[in-house]
Every structure is written in C-alpha cells, then in structure tokens.
Design a protein around this motif. Structure first.
Motif, PDB file in Angstrom:
ATOM      1  N   VAL A 141       0.827  -1.212   0.000  1.00  0.00           N
ATOM      2  CA  VAL A 141       0.000   0.000   0.000  1.00  0.00           C
ATOM      3  C   VAL A 141       0.860   1.259   0.000  1.00  0.00           C
ATOM      4  O   VAL A 141       0.379   2.360  -0.310  1.00  0.00           O
ATOM      5  CB  VAL A 141      -0.966  -0.007   1.212  1.00  0.00           C
ATOM      6  CG1 VAL A 141      -0.252   0.406   2.494  1.00  0.00           C
ATOM      7  CG2 VAL A 141      -2.176   0.882   0.939  1.00  0.00           C
ATOM      8  N   GLN A 142       2.167   1.122   0.315  1.00  0.00           N
ATOM      9  CA  GLN A 142       3.064   2.274   0.317  1.00  0.00           C
ATOM     10  C   GLN A 142       3.312   2.806  -1.095  1.00  0.00           C
ATOM     11  O   GLN A 142       3.596   3.986  -1.264  1.00  0.00           O
ATOM     12  CB  GLN A 142       4.421   1.901   0.956  1.00  0.00           C
ATOM     13  CG  GLN A 142       4.322   1.285   2.341  1.00  0.00           C
ATOM     14  CD  GLN A 142       3.658   2.211   3.349  1.00  0.00           C
ATOM     15  OE1 GLN A 142       3.923   3.407   3.363  1.00  0.00           O
ATOM     16  NE2 GLN A 142       2.800   1.668   4.178  1.00  0.00           N
ATOM     17  N   HIS A 143       3.191   1.921  -2.112  1.00  0.00           N
ATOM     18  CA  HIS A 143       3.511   2.372  -3.474  1.00  0.00           C
ATOM     19  C   HIS A 143       2.510   1.858  -4.517  1.00  0.00           C
ATOM     20  O   HIS A 143       2.811   1.839  -5.706  1.00  0.00           O
ATOM     21  CB  HIS A 143       4.933   1.919  -3.854  1.00  0.00           C
ATOM     22  CG  HIS A 143       5.193   0.455  -3.628  1.00  0.00           C
ATOM     23  ND1 HIS A 143       4.702  -0.520  -4.460  1.00  0.00           N
ATOM     24  CD2 HIS A 143       5.877  -0.189  -2.653  1.00  0.00           C
ATOM     25  CE1 HIS A 143       5.079  -1.701  -4.025  1.00  0.00           C
ATOM     26  NE2 HIS A 143       5.789  -1.540  -2.910  1.00  0.00           N
ATOM     27  N   THR A 144       1.329   1.442  -4.065  1.00  0.00           N
ATOM     28  CA  THR A 144       0.296   0.940  -4.965  1.00  0.00           C
ATOM     29  C   THR A 144      -1.008   1.666  -4.686  1.00  0.00           C
ATOM     30  O   THR A 144      -1.287   2.028  -3.541  1.00  0.00           O
ATOM     31  CB  THR A 144       0.086  -0.583  -4.766  1.00  0.00           C
ATOM     32  OG1 THR A 144       1.332  -1.255  -4.882  1.00  0.00           O
ATOM     33  CG2 THR A 144      -0.894  -1.149  -5.786  1.00  0.00           C
ATOM     34  N   GLU A 145      -1.817   1.854  -5.728  1.00  0.00           N
ATOM     35  CA  GLU A 145      -3.138   2.467  -5.518  1.00  0.00           C
ATOM     36  C   GLU A 145      -3.931   1.611  -4.534  1.00  0.00           C
ATOM     37  O   GLU A 145      -4.139   0.417  -4.760  1.00  0.00           O
ATOM     38  CB  GLU A 145      -3.879   2.567  -6.850  1.00  0.00           C
ATOM     39  CG  GLU A 145      -5.241   3.228  -6.708  1.00  0.00           C
ATOM     40  CD  GLU A 145      -6.074   3.093  -7.957  1.00  0.00           C
ATOM     41  OE1 GLU A 145      -7.240   3.524  -7.928  1.00  0.00           O
ATOM     42  OE2 GLU A 145      -5.579   2.541  -8.961  1.00  0.00           O
ATOM     43  N   GLU A 146      -4.385   2.237  -3.444  1.00  0.00           N
ATOM     44  CA  GLU A 146      -4.985   1.479  -2.339  1.00  0.00           C
ATOM     45  C   GLU A 146      -6.235   0.717  -2.767  1.00  0.00           C
ATOM     46  O   GLU A 146      -6.422  -0.443  -2.389  1.00  0.00           O
ATOM     47  CB  GLU A 146      -5.308   2.426  -1.185  1.00  0.00           C
ATOM     48  CG  GLU A 146      -5.564   1.737   0.143  1.00  0.00           C
ATOM     49  CD  GLU A 146      -6.998   1.253   0.293  1.00  0.00           C
ATOM     50  OE1 GLU A 146      -7.239   0.326   1.080  1.00  0.00           O
ATOM     51  OE2 GLU A 146      -7.876   1.809  -0.395  1.00  0.00           O
ATOM     52  N   LYS A 147      -7.098   1.319  -3.571  1.00  0.00           N
ATOM     53  CA  LYS A 147      -8.349   0.661  -3.967  1.00  0.00           C
ATOM     54  C   LYS A 147      -8.071  -0.575  -4.811  1.00  0.00           C
ATOM     55  O   LYS A 147      -8.704  -1.624  -4.632  1.00  0.00           O
ATOM     56  CB  LYS A 147      -9.234   1.641  -4.739  1.00  0.00           C
ATOM     57  CG  LYS A 147      -9.843   2.730  -3.875  1.00  0.00           C
ATOM     58  CD  LYS A 147     -10.781   3.604  -4.678  1.00  0.00           C
ATOM     59  CE  LYS A 147     -11.403   4.691  -3.801  1.00  0.00           C
ATOM     60  NZ  LYS A 147     -12.305   5.586  -4.592  1.00  0.00           N
ATOM     61  N   ARG A 148      -7.118  -0.454  -5.737  1.00  0.00           N
ATOM     62  CA  ARG A 148      -6.773  -1.597  -6.588  1.00  0.00           C
ATOM     63  C   ARG A 148      -6.193  -2.733  -5.751  1.00  0.00           C
ATOM     64  O   ARG A 148      -6.515  -3.906  -5.954  1.00  0.00           O
ATOM     65  CB  ARG A 148      -5.784  -1.140  -7.663  1.00  0.00           C
ATOM     66  CG  ARG A 148      -5.398  -2.219  -8.671  1.00  0.00           C
ATOM     67  CD  ARG A 148      -4.818  -1.583  -9.935  1.00  0.00           C
ATOM     68  NE  ARG A 148      -3.676  -0.739  -9.607  1.00  0.00           N
ATOM     69  CZ  ARG A 148      -2.407  -1.140  -9.653  1.00  0.00           C
ATOM     70  NH1 ARG A 148      -2.127  -2.395 -10.002  1.00  0.00           N
ATOM     71  NH2 ARG A 148      -1.424  -0.326  -9.367  1.00  0.00           N
ATOM     72  N   LEU A 149      -5.346  -2.390  -4.788  1.00  0.00           N
ATOM     73  CA  LEU A 149      -4.762  -3.402  -3.909  1.00  0.00           C
ATOM     74  C   LEU A 149      -5.834  -4.061  -3.051  1.00  0.00           C
ATOM     75  O   LEU A 149      -5.879  -5.289  -2.923  1.00  0.00           O
ATOM     76  CB  LEU A 149      -3.694  -2.756  -3.023  1.00  0.00           C
ATOM     77  CG  LEU A 149      -2.981  -3.688  -2.041  1.00  0.00           C
ATOM     78  CD1 LEU A 149      -2.130  -4.709  -2.783  1.00  0.00           C
ATOM     79  CD2 LEU A 149      -2.116  -2.881  -1.069  1.00  0.00           C
ATOM     80  N   LEU A 182      -0.372  -7.567 -10.244  1.00  0.00           N
ATOM     81  CA  LEU A 182      -0.173  -7.114  -8.867  1.00  0.00           C
ATOM     82  C   LEU A 182      -0.249  -8.298  -7.907  1.00  0.00           C
ATOM     83  O   LEU A 182       0.561  -8.410  -6.977  1.00  0.00           O
ATOM     84  CB  LEU A 182      -1.225  -6.062  -8.507  1.00  0.00           C
ATOM     85  CG  LEU A 182      -1.254  -5.602  -7.045  1.00  0.00           C
ATOM     86  CD1 LEU A 182       0.074  -4.963  -6.650  1.00  0.00           C
ATOM     87  CD2 LEU A 182      -2.417  -4.640  -6.815  1.00  0.00           C
ATOM     88  N   TRP A 183      -1.208  -9.187  -8.148  1.00  0.00           N
ATOM     89  CA  TRP A 183      -1.377 -10.344  -7.262  1.00  0.00           C
ATOM     90  C   TRP A 183      -0.132 -11.225  -7.249  1.00  0.00           C
ATOM     91  O   TRP A 183       0.296 -11.705  -6.199  1.00  0.00           O
ATOM     92  CB  TRP A 183      -2.592 -11.167  -7.707  1.00  0.00           C
ATOM     93  CG  TRP A 183      -2.917 -12.315  -6.814  1.00  0.00           C
ATOM     94  CD1 TRP A 183      -3.607 -12.278  -5.641  1.00  0.00           C
ATOM     95  CD2 TRP A 183      -2.561 -13.689  -7.018  1.00  0.00           C
ATOM     96  NE1 TRP A 183      -3.713 -13.540  -5.100  1.00  0.00           N
ATOM     97  CE2 TRP A 183      -3.069 -14.425  -5.921  1.00  0.00           C
ATOM     98  CE3 TRP A 183      -1.866 -14.362  -8.017  1.00  0.00           C
ATOM     99  CZ2 TRP A 183      -2.908 -15.795  -5.811  1.00  0.00           C
ATOM    100  CZ3 TRP A 183      -1.693 -15.741  -7.904  1.00  0.00           C
ATOM    101  CH2 TRP A 183      -2.219 -16.439  -6.808  1.00  0.00           C
TER     102      TRP A 183
END
Length: 504
Positions: free
Chosen positions: A70-78, A223-224
């Motif tokens: 979550v530090q470097h990824t769009e939170e909603k997508r994660l 991402l997964w």
C-alpha cells in the motif's frame, strides 16, 4: 521522539480495547477452568491450538503484504485484488475442510468430537473474511472502528458462552422444554464455547459491512503475482511460528504413551498454564498491531533505524515489567484463575515464568523481523523460523516423553531465544540498527534476579499468601521506579505515563 510518541499513542488506542477484549477472553477461559476439570478442557485446548495454524493457511500473508504494497500501490486496486483473492480461497479451503471433517478430526485427536472441528471451520471462515477490512482500518489509522468491532466480538463470545454454559444447563435442569432452550443440546457441553466464538465472528463480519461495500470485483493478476512473491515466504514464517507456539499441544498426546485420561489431564494442565502465561502475549499482540504499519511508514524516513532502536528499548522495558508482574504474582494469579480446581491445575504453575519469558523473546524477535520485511528478504525470515520450528519439533519429541509439559516449556524457551539471537545477528548485517542490547539484557536479568530472590530467598520463610503478595508488590514497584529513573529523560515525553515519571 515524535514518531515514538505517535506509536505509543496508537498502541494505546489499539491497546486499551484490545487488552480489554483479550482480558475478557482470558477471564472467560479462566471460568472454563473453574467450571471444568483438565480432562474436559483438553479438547478445547486442541481446537484453539489448531486455529492459529489454519489461520496462516487461510490468510497466507496477505495482511502483512497489504501494509508493504500500500506504500507504493493504488490502495483501492490493492484492496480489491487482495479481497477477491482471499474470498475465493476461503470458500475453497472451508469446503475442503468440511468435506473431510471426519478423517481430519481423527488426525487431530478430536475423533470423539468431530462437531468441534466443524464449528472451528466456521470461525476460520468468518475471521478470514474480516482480515483485509481490519488491515485497511489499521492502515487508515481508524482504531475506534477497529476497537468497536473487536470489543463487540469478545463481548458476544462472553455473553453467549455464559448463556450456553451456565444459564442453559440451569434452565434445562428445571424445565427441559423451556422455549429459551430451543437450540440447546446438553450433550454438546463445553463445545458451546466454540459455538459462541463462531456466532460472534459472524456478527463481527457483518459489522464490517461498510468496509466490504467499498469492494469492487477487480483482480489485477500482475499485482497479485507480485504480492504472492512477497507473501508466500511469510506463510512459511507463519507456519514456523505456529509450530513453535502450538505444536507442543497438538503433538502432546501423540508422543506420550500413557492412558488416554492421563494424557488429557496433562494436556488440560498444560493448556491452562499457557493461558496464564498468555497475559504477556496480550501486550505483544497489541504492540504488533500498531507497530507493523508504523514500521513500514517509518522506513522512508531519515532516522528510521534510530527510531526502531528506541522502540525496541521501550518494548523490552514494558515486557520485562510485565514478566516480573506475572512471575512475582503467580501464587495469587493461579489462586484466582483456578478457583476450586486449583489443586488440579496448579502442578503446572512452575512452567508459567518459562513460557512467559519465551513470549518476551518472541516479541523481541517480532521487532527484529522488520529488517527482512523492509529488505524484501522474507525468505531469510522463513529460514530462521523454519530453523526454530525444527528445534521445537526435535526438543518436544525428545523431552515430552521424559519431562512432560516442563520439557515442552523449555523447548519453547530455547527455540525463541535462538530465533531472536540469529535474527539479531543477520539483521545487523543487512539492515543495521543501533540496538542497545546490553541495556535490554540488563533489564531482563534484573527482573529474573528479583523473581529468584522472591521465590527462593523470601517465600520459603513466609507462609501467608498475602504476606508473599505484599513482598512481591514491593519488589515490583521498586523495579518500576528503578527503570523510570534510568530512562526518565525519555519517558517524560511519552503520553499519559510522562506526567507520573516527571514527579520521580
């Protein structure tokens, strides 16, 4: 100091309600010891040794991975990707366990109570689906909502347990056809403790509905894969950790060659001793909740290593104080905990300080483990944990037949001490942190020395329980004042306790 104050504040926010919920759960388990003997609580001990193992499988490291990515990824997508993943896998795992309940119950020594196994699967199902929403609440620094749901969970567990285990048996004795007993089956007995837990977990999931409303069916395969490459070594870390913590109770009956009733009696005593020692684990779990997202956020700062060292110092101080409180107060704690079953359970009280100190080592290891999470060397962490697991397995198989649960307690102590030392040495190589390890060791050794003084130098000459309690209180207070004076300059800056330390 501001970052440490923030962590202290968040630990208090998570801590007060979490300690409250843990304490309510602890009190409930204490009532079980009062209501049921060691033989009857043995199956419950087995179930709650299984749950953490299976929880690792069900969540497969996604909570820690969430804080990392979550530090470097769009939170909603994660959030959407991890939620879709965990929902799908939880359904599959739960169906598989339910389909093979009978053979799995036999394998886990629950062959006489397969229904306990089924209700355990329901607990895992609901708790796993709550994992990512809870992680999101922690990341968003929303401890009030987090605390509300957790408090509701344990409150419902306590209320339902009292209903099924105390109210219903009394009503059934008066009128078996009472309408309030519609779902009550007296033959299920202590198993209603698991039922109460499952119902409370289901309601907790419903209370997280606002978080689930934000979910969109979106799955980013790329991402997964990145998340799983980071997370799957953490599964091994988790399994290794659970082997270290829970294996002794799971294999206890398998490595002993005693009549079944005696094995269950010893397992019940062992489980009760763990429950008393878990008082210190409450703080470690609370600290870990606040510290994990905090450590990742601090990693981008200029003074991250210095901050980690200061956090470790305060952590060791708190743990040594708590350990001393448990060790000195043991005669009174066990009297209160076991009640009329004191004679049945108390023979295992000698292992409680050993298990409690092992928990301190485990807590220090959790703090040290930040180095391999920040450097993406999660496989190294996995190997350390697997090494600890190997030590646990070998020592338990060797020592349980010789020394019973005392041998298992020392196996846990040695395992966590070894993991702590190895992690420290390797961490200083890959991510140096200026830990004041000599001071940490001094605090712990002084605490142990005070316990030895009381237990072997003072208690043999005092017959009164209250007299022993007063001496214990004086030693505990003296140790607390000593630490406060040594660390006064730093402690006065902390919230709440600072004003008291300033007066010393």
């Amino acid at each position: 100091m501001g970052s440490v104050k923030k962590l202290a504040g968040q630990t208090l926010w998570y801590g007060v309600p979490t300690i409250a919920t843990r304490f309510l759960g602890y009190l409930l388990s204490i009532f079980l010891f009062r209501w049921y003997g060691p033989t009857q609580t043995a199956d419950i001990t087995q179930v709650y040794a299984l749950i953490p193992f299976l929880n690792i499988l069900f969540t497969y490291g996604l909570e820690t991975a969430y804080f990392r990515f979550v530090q470097h990824t769009e939170e909603k997508r994660l959030f959407n990707t991890l939620s879709v993943s965990i929902i799908s896998s939880t359904i599959v795992f739960s169906i598989m366990l339910l389909l093979f309940t009978e053979p799995l119950a036999r394998f886990t020594s629950l062959e006489t109570k397969p229904e306990y196994f089924r209700w355990m699967v329901y607990i895992l199902f609901f708790d796993t689906l709550s994992a990512i929403p809870f992680a999101r609440l922690r990341h968003q620094e929303r401890p009030r909502k987090y605390a509300f749901v957790k408090v509701m969970n344990i409150s419902l567990t306590v209320l339902l347990s009292f209903y099924f285990l105390r109210f219903c048996p009394l009503r059934y004795a008066q009128d078996p056809n009472d309408s309030l007993l519609l779902f009550y089956n007296p033959s299920f007995g202590i198993g209603y403790y698991i039922v109460a837990n499952a119902i409370a977990s289901a309601i907790s999931l419903l209370l997280l509905w606002e978080e689930w409303k934000a979910l969109r069916i979106e799955f980013d395969a790329k991402l997964w894969k990145q998340v799983m490459l980071y997370a799957y070594p953490l599964i091994i870390v988790g399994f290794g950790g659970m082997i270290n913590e829970m294996l002794s109770r799971l294999v206890y009956s398998h490595v002993l060659d005693l009549p079944i009733e005696e094995e269950k009696r010893q397992l019940g005593i062992f489980g009760a001793s763990y429950k008393v020692a878990v008082l210190i684990t409450m703080f470690i779990q609370v600290f870990k909740m606040a510290a994990e997202p905090f450590f990742f956020k601090q990693s981008t700062g200029d003074n991250a290593a210095r901050t980690y060292a200061r956090v470790m110092k305060f952590f060791v101080m708190a743990c040594s104080l708590m350990w001393l409180g448990i060790a000195l107060g043991l005669p009174l704690i066990t009297r209160i905990a076991y009640g009329e079953n004191f004679a049945a359970y108390n023979e295992g009280s000698a292992i409680i300080p050993i298990l409690a100190m092992a928990s301190v080592f485990l807590g220090i290891y959790y703090n040290l483990s930040i180095w391999y999470k920040l450097t993406n060397k999660t496989w190294t962490g996995a190997w350390i944990t697997l090494g600890g697991a190997l030590v646990t397995v070998l020592l338990n198989v060797w020592w349980i037949p010789l020394f019973g649960y005392t041998g298992s307690a020392w196996a846990t102590f040695i395992c966590y001490a070894a993991m702590m030392l190895v992690s420290y040495r390797m961490g200083q190589r890959y991510y140096p942190v200026p830990y004041a390890w000599k001071k940490y060791a001094a605090y712990l050794l002084i605490a142990v020395g005070l316990y030895v003084l009381q237990n072997w130098g003072i208690n043999p000459f005092i017959s009164s329980l209250w007299g022993k309690g007063l001496i214990a209180a004086a030693l505990f207070a003296g140790y607390a004042v000593f630490m406060a004076k040594v660390e006064k300059k730093e402690l006065v800056k902390l919230p709440l306790i600072g004003r008291f330390v300033a007066k010393l």
